[in-house]
Design a protein around this motif. Sequence first.
Motif, PDB file in Angstrom:
ATOM      1  N   LEU A 422       0.975  -1.012   0.227  1.00  0.00           N
ATOM      2  CA  LEU A 422      -0.228   0.003   0.270  1.00  0.00           C
ATOM      3  C   LEU A 422       0.858   1.027  -0.080  1.00  0.00           C
ATOM      4  CD1 LEU A 422      -2.824  -1.446   3.187  1.00  0.00           C
ATOM      5  CD2 LEU A 422      -2.947  -1.054   0.452  1.00  0.00           C
ATOM      6  N   PRO A 423       0.156   2.599  -0.088  1.00  0.00           N
ATOM      7  CA  PRO A 423       1.804   3.307  -0.459  1.00  0.00           C
ATOM      8  C   PRO A 423       1.540   4.009   1.083  1.00  0.00           C
ATOM      9  CG  PRO A 423      -0.947   4.014  -2.149  1.00  0.00           C
ATOM     10  CD  PRO A 423      -1.044   2.631  -1.340  1.00  0.00           C
ATOM     11  N   VAL A 424       2.747   4.620   1.355  1.00  0.00           N
ATOM     12  CA  VAL A 424       2.874   5.027   1.964  1.00  0.00           C
ATOM     13  C   VAL A 424       2.204   6.010   2.732  1.00  0.00           C
ATOM     14  CG1 VAL A 424       4.998   6.282   3.816  1.00  0.00           C
ATOM     15  CG2 VAL A 424       5.423   4.852   2.146  1.00  0.00           C
ATOM     16  N   GLY A 425       1.729   6.022   4.289  1.00  0.00           N
ATOM     17  CA  GLY A 425       0.504   6.770   4.958  1.00  0.00           C
ATOM     18  C   GLY A 425      -0.832   5.907   4.665  1.00  0.00           C
ATOM     19  N   ALA A 426      -1.101   5.193   4.099  1.00  0.00           N
ATOM     20  CA  ALA A 426      -2.246   4.318   4.257  1.00  0.00           C
ATOM     21  C   ALA A 426      -2.986   4.240   5.026  1.00  0.00           C
ATOM     22  CB  ALA A 426      -2.030   3.486   2.123  1.00  0.00           C
ATOM     23  N   HIS A 427      -4.726   4.803   5.431  1.00  0.00           N
ATOM     24  CA  HIS A 427      -5.244   4.439   6.556  1.00  0.00           C
ATOM     25  C   HIS A 427      -5.559   3.504   6.050  1.00  0.00           C
ATOM     26  CE1 HIS A 427      -5.594   8.785   7.796  1.00  0.00           C
ATOM     27  NE2 HIS A 427      -5.453   8.766   6.079  1.00  0.00           N
ATOM     28  N   VAL A 428      -5.277   2.556   7.096  1.00  0.00           N
ATOM     29  CA  VAL A 428      -5.392   0.891   7.498  1.00  0.00           C
ATOM     30  C   VAL A 428      -6.388   0.597   8.749  1.00  0.00           C
ATOM     31  CG1 VAL A 428      -5.039  -1.966   6.759  1.00  0.00           C
ATOM     32  CG2 VAL A 428      -3.486   0.208   5.716  1.00  0.00           C
ATOM     33  N   ARG A 429      -6.967   0.477   8.124  1.00  0.00           N
ATOM     34  CA  ARG A 429      -7.959  -0.789   9.473  1.00  0.00           C
ATOM     35  C   ARG A 429      -8.117  -2.597  10.067  1.00  0.00           C
ATOM     36  NH1 ARG A 429      -6.706   3.499  11.059  1.00  0.00           N
ATOM     37  NH2 ARG A 429      -7.178   4.819  11.888  1.00  0.00           N
ATOM     38  N   VAL A 430      -7.519  -2.747  10.848  1.00  0.00           N
ATOM     39  CA  VAL A 430      -8.083  -4.944  11.250  1.00  0.00           C
ATOM     40  C   VAL A 430      -9.076  -4.925  12.441  1.00  0.00           C
ATOM     41  CG1 VAL A 430      -6.724  -6.576  11.446  1.00  0.00           C
ATOM     42  CG2 VAL A 430      -6.013  -4.673  10.289  1.00  0.00           C
ATOM     43  N   LEU A 431     -10.355  -4.763  11.707  1.00  0.00           N
ATOM     44  CA  LEU A 431     -11.072  -5.572  12.104  1.00  0.00           C
ATOM     45  C   LEU A 431     -10.810  -6.160  13.462  1.00  0.00           C
ATOM     46  CD1 LEU A 431     -14.432  -6.180   9.892  1.00  0.00           C
ATOM     47  CD2 LEU A 431     -13.390  -3.901  11.273  1.00  0.00           C
ATOM     48  N   SER A 432     -10.022  -7.075  13.728  1.00  0.00           N
ATOM     49  CA  SER A 432      -9.177  -7.978  14.505  1.00  0.00           C
ATOM     50  C   SER A 432      -9.160  -7.735  15.519  1.00  0.00           C
ATOM     51  CB  SER A 432      -8.220  -9.287  13.858  1.00  0.00           C
ATOM     52  OG  SER A 432      -9.714 -10.237  13.204  1.00  0.00           O
ATOM     53  N   GLU A 433      -7.671  -6.551  15.247  1.00  0.00           N
ATOM     54  CA  GLU A 433      -7.001  -5.379  16.366  1.00  0.00           C
ATOM     55  C   GLU A 433      -8.414  -4.922  17.515  1.00  0.00           C
ATOM     56  OE1 GLU A 433      -4.998  -2.697  14.482  1.00  0.00           O
ATOM     57  OE2 GLU A 433      -3.521  -4.476  14.212  1.00  0.00           O
ATOM     58  N   PHE A 434      -9.815  -4.865  17.097  1.00  0.00           N
ATOM     59  CA  PHE A 434     -10.642  -3.886  17.818  1.00  0.00           C
ATOM     60  C   PHE A 434     -11.250  -4.997  18.687  1.00  0.00           C
ATOM     61  CE2 PHE A 434      -9.768  -1.472  14.049  1.00  0.00           C
ATOM     62  CZ  PHE A 434      -9.703  -0.431  14.986  1.00  0.00           C
ATOM     63  N   GLY A 435     -11.031  -6.742  18.750  1.00  0.00           N
ATOM     64  CA  GLY A 435     -12.074  -7.759  19.340  1.00  0.00           C
ATOM     65  C   GLY A 435     -11.324  -8.896  19.342  1.00  0.00           C
ATOM     66  N   SER A 436     -11.195  -9.878  20.249  1.00  0.00           N
ATOM     67  CA  SER A 436     -10.323 -10.717  20.071  1.00  0.00           C
ATOM     68  C   SER A 436     -11.547 -12.682  19.102  1.00  0.00           C
ATOM     69  CB  SER A 436      -9.133 -11.058  21.204  1.00  0.00           C
ATOM     70  OG  SER A 436     -10.311 -11.069  22.497  1.00  0.00           O
ATOM     71  N   SER A 437     -12.923 -11.793  19.855  1.00  0.00           N
ATOM     72  CA  SER A 437     -13.024 -12.742  20.212  1.00  0.00           C
ATOM     73  C   SER A 437     -14.506 -12.507  19.096  1.00  0.00           C
ATOM     74  CB  SER A 437     -14.056 -13.504  21.028  1.00  0.00           C
ATOM     75  OG  SER A 437     -14.556 -12.300  21.773  1.00  0.00           O
ATOM     76  N   LEU A 438     -14.023 -11.842  17.499  1.00  0.00           N
ATOM     77  CA  LEU A 438     -16.098 -11.097  16.803  1.00  0.00           C
ATOM     78  C   LEU A 438     -15.701 -12.467  15.967  1.00  0.00           C
ATOM     79  CD1 LEU A 438     -13.886  -8.290  15.626  1.00  0.00           C
ATOM     80  CD2 LEU A 438     -15.950  -8.140  17.187  1.00  0.00           C
ATOM     81  N   THR A 439     -16.776 -13.392  15.774  1.00  0.00           N
ATOM     82  CA  THR A 439     -17.521 -13.657  15.267  1.00  0.00           C
ATOM     83  C   THR A 439     -18.077 -13.211  13.851  1.00  0.00           C
ATOM     84  OG1 THR A 439     -20.199 -13.094  15.256  1.00  0.00           O
ATOM     85  CG2 THR A 439     -19.132 -14.770  16.803  1.00  0.00           C
ATOM     86  N   ARG A 440     -18.540 -14.252  13.070  1.00  0.00           N
ATOM     87  CA  ARG A 440     -18.890 -13.985  11.209  1.00  0.00           C
ATOM     88  C   ARG A 440     -19.398 -12.914  11.374  1.00  0.00           C
ATOM     89  NH1 ARG A 440     -16.423 -15.999   6.644  1.00  0.00           N
ATOM     90  NH2 ARG A 440     -17.891 -14.781   4.692  1.00  0.00           N
ATOM     91  N   SER A 441     -20.840 -13.133  12.384  1.00  0.00           N
ATOM     92  CA  SER A 441     -22.275 -11.943  12.462  1.00  0.00           C
ATOM     93  C   SER A 441     -21.047 -10.445  12.632  1.00  0.00           C
ATOM     94  CB  SER A 441     -23.304 -12.116  13.219  1.00  0.00           C
ATOM     95  OG  SER A 441     -22.456 -12.338  14.339  1.00  0.00           O
ATOM     96  N   ASP A 442     -20.973 -10.859  13.962  1.00  0.00           N
ATOM     97  CA  ASP A 442     -20.094  -9.265  13.787  1.00  0.00           C
ATOM     98  C   ASP A 442     -18.973  -8.844  13.129  1.00  0.00           C
ATOM     99  OD1 ASP A 442     -20.997  -9.658  16.538  1.00  0.00           O
ATOM    100  OD2 ASP A 442     -19.034 -11.060  17.508  1.00  0.00           O
ATOM    101  N   ARG A 443     -18.482  -9.358  12.428  1.00  0.00           N
ATOM    102  CA  ARG A 443     -17.978  -8.709  11.062  1.00  0.00           C
ATOM    103  C   ARG A 443     -18.672  -7.947   9.777  1.00  0.00           C
ATOM    104  NH1 ARG A 443     -12.298 -10.184  11.477  1.00  0.00           N
ATOM    105  NH2 ARG A 443     -12.035 -11.967  13.774  1.00  0.00           N
ATOM    106  N   ILE A 444     -19.644  -9.138   9.539  1.00  0.00           N
ATOM    107  CA  ILE A 444     -20.714  -8.537   8.642  1.00  0.00           C
ATOM    108  C   ILE A 444     -21.553  -7.033   9.375  1.00  0.00           C
ATOM    109  CG2 ILE A 444     -22.918  -8.896   7.703  1.00  0.00           C
ATOM    110  CD1 ILE A 444     -21.700 -12.457   7.756  1.00  0.00           C
ATOM    111  N   GLN A 445     -21.682  -7.564  10.487  1.00  0.00           N
ATOM    112  CA  GLN A 445     -22.068  -5.961  10.651  1.00  0.00           C
ATOM    113  C   GLN A 445     -21.266  -5.088  11.058  1.00  0.00           C
ATOM    114  OE1 GLN A 445     -24.985  -6.613  14.305  1.00  0.00           O
ATOM    115  NE2 GLN A 445     -26.265  -5.119  14.814  1.00  0.00           N
TER     116      GLN A 445
END
Length: 736
Positions: A422-445
């Motif tokens: 990715l270009p330097v400075g691109a904004h990236v978010r990883v859902l798993s970093e905001f909840g260690s036990s997210l289910t598939r339905s959590d991620r969809i929502q």
Amino acid sequence: MPLISVVIPFFNQLRFLRQSVESVLRQTHTEFEVVVVDDGSDEDPSDLMRSLNDPRIRLIRQTNAGVATARNTGIAVSNGEYFVFLDADDWLAPTMLEDLKHILAATPDAGMAYSDIVRVGEEGEIADAHKIEHARDQLSGNILPSLLLGGYFPPVCVMVRASALNMVGGFDQSLGGCCDWDMWLRIAAAGFNARFHSRELAYYRLHARSMSKDSAHMRSAAVLSVEKAREIIAQSGLFDRDLYLQLYPDLAILPDPLDHYVRHGSFEGRRAHRLFDGHWYASAYRDVAQSGLQPLVHYITIGKAEGRRCGLQPRILDKIEKMVAEAGELESTILLDATLVEPALLGFNYGGQSWPGIVAWQKLFDSLPHAFDHIVFVPWLVRGGADLAAANAVRAAIQQHGNDSTLVVLTDHDRSESIDWLPVGAHVRVLSEFGSSLTRSDRIQMVESLILALRPKSVLNVNSGACWDSIVQKGAALGKVTNLYACLFCRDYTADGRAAGYADTHFRDSLPFLTKVYFDNAGFMHELADDYGVPESLRARMITLHQPIGNASIGKFKTGSPRGNRVIWAGRFCMQKNVDLLIEIAQLATDFHFDIYGYGDDAYLKKLRTFANVLPNLTIKGPFSATSELPVDEYNAFLYTSLWDGLPLTLADVACMGIPVVASAVGGIPDLVTEQTGWLIQDYKDAAPYVDALREIRRSPDEARQRARRMMAWVRQEHSWDHFCKTLSVSPSFLD
């Protein structure tokens, strides 16, 4: 001075006492004292103590006062730094003192250490398979909440630090056989951690006279749990009796409102303090209900230390106050309503607060510096073709609109090996970093909520499972707030040959909601449209977008090996790349030598190594980090085997180098390899046509070079960065 004091309260258990004391004498750790407290027993242990003849044993006598008093007597006359309370009918494993002493010495914050147990019958036989490890949710650290719920463990398996006993006091003489559980509660409530050792270091006897079988003991334990919760809440200062009765006047007749709150009100979501909203807390944090604790007890013992909020944020309450004030300006009588004086006490419809992933969603939303015009959803960022396609789209968006225009969201996994694409400075978010036990339905929502909250101009889905599910389920609604785009590359298959990729599972249901679908090759695009009978009105949304390749290795191939029989294969070791066919070709073409570059599944790597040991014309060269590093000028042909594919960028990169190519006629490969540009194998599962093509290249090197030059020219035209950006920019476009 002994390091460990073992206190044994004794009352009419003489038949078991020898085994109990001898289990201490046989310990691997020898710096201990044994204090046997005769609690007015009808049986005299004196002869037994004398027969054991060990100066570390002392016998203390008292009139019968109960097990708690006997233990306190033992504590008073002992000198150890650590204590073990061993009942006369139980015994220790030989390393119990040593193992638990080491744990406490290594963890100064622990007030006690305990191990698993073996439950035995009256004659010492194993009684059942019960394990403390399976009976308790929280084994180490702050175990106070779990102690309040039960999960009893007996004193035989526990070692207590003397300083913890000094702080909390002795065993409660009013609680009888429940005094040990009360002791563990008080040690935990005093702020000491516990440490659990999974080895079975203690033997706990079940028999007719065992106190743990007494139903009265179990009823006392339940009462103790309520009393301990009451004590915790009362000491917290978060129970306001007057407010509780003001909010719930139906409780005014009760003699003890706090008792009602502990037993019922807290579980009903009733409010007992301005600073703590139990209904909000239990709704916002789903583990509260699962724990079985009163919400306030959970907050005091767990949530507060973890930084959890205990109600609506002040900024939200400020907005509510402003809303009330503005409403009052329009209709002054509204301000006469006493319920509006304190917004914090209003009853709210929390809506999405009941969603289990609300905490993760709030963290994600709070982490965003601003809204974004474009969002790219990917499952992960590994070093694959789809990941490179996503990186190219991000690069194009940032090139046209700037770094702050685009957000990249990893929805399904936390792998990010290719984030450097990715270009330097691109904004990236990883859902798993905001909840260690997210289910598939959590991620969809979370995907749906992000789109609805940010309302970007466009969304691009590049193989994100959560995003595909969102489009299928809520595509009509999402399409009203943004323009939805997607990328597809090829089919995918299970090991037994069933279609399993998003092209077969989601494409047909999603297409009506998509503004465009970008394919990296025309062949697969037309195949999919025909297979699903896509009408002409929707076919217009299906676009071929050739991915760009680098120019660093253009024309790298010059003359090749003078021997004319050197073949290079490069790619992933997996079922898709048909490693089994590669081995068959090497077995059949003994007049050629095959060098294998790649990485992938261990099973296929093992198989290749096995055949490399018996085939003199097969050599494994190892992995490569970039196609440009491949020494193509040492070879005469590039061999590409595949069972299914899109338009593989590895093949396009190699084509730019000018080496003759032999490839399977699958997916988008015919876009690149034709009879004019290389050797396309129609019967792609049979080894013989590949061997024939290699021999033709060796016989006709001039023809081979001409085809390779035509392929190189086509790739430079169709796979340039400018051509990619021009095609991607055709409106309607993800870049709009």
